[in-house]
Design a protein around this motif. Sequence first.
Motif, short mmCIF file in Angstrom:
data_model
loop_
_atom_site.label_atom_id
_atom_site.label_comp_id
_atom_site.label_asym_id
_atom_site.label_seq_id
_atom_site.Cartn_x
_atom_site.Cartn_y
_atom_site.Cartn_z
N ASP A 53 0.83 -1.19 0.00
CA ASP A 53 0.00 0.00 0.00
C ASP A 53 0.87 1.25 0.00
O ASP A 53 1.89 1.32 0.68
N ASN A 54 0.46 2.24 -0.76
CA ASN A 54 1.21 3.48 -0.85
C ASN A 54 0.74 4.42 0.27
O ASN A 54 0.03 5.38 0.03
N TYR A 55 1.18 4.14 1.47
CA TYR A 55 0.77 4.91 2.65
C TYR A 55 1.97 5.71 3.14
O TYR A 55 3.06 5.16 3.32
N THR A 56 1.77 7.00 3.32
CA THR A 56 2.83 7.84 3.85
C THR A 56 2.32 8.60 5.06
O THR A 56 1.13 8.84 5.21
N THR A 57 3.24 8.96 5.92
CA THR A 57 2.89 9.71 7.12
C THR A 57 4.00 10.71 7.42
O THR A 57 5.14 10.55 6.98
N ASN A 58 3.65 11.72 8.18
CA ASN A 58 4.64 12.70 8.61
C ASN A 58 5.23 12.36 9.97
O ASN A 58 6.10 13.06 10.47
N SER A 60 7.34 10.37 12.89
CA SER A 60 8.62 9.69 12.98
C SER A 60 8.74 9.11 14.38
O SER A 60 7.85 9.26 15.21
#
Length: 79
Positions: A53-58, A60
């Motif tokens: 899945d192309n999941y991104t988050t900010n 860390s």
Amino acid sequence: MKIPVMLYVAITTLLLVIITIAVNLNTPLNWIFYLTCIGQMFVVIMVYKVLKDNYTTNKSFEDYYEDHPIREYDNYLKT
């Protein structure tokens, strides 16, 4: 049409819960066997879809947990 990844997770979870209920209701073994095989295929598909899945988050690792920020944890340790 793109199927959301969480739908795969929900279907797999529902199928495995149905298998558990079916075992407790003394469902014939051949049904349990086929449902288990289908469930295992769904688990493999679900894992593949979740990992691809192309999941991104900010977020860390410095953000720690959203419900318990690291600043509060540091203050807790100082007391």
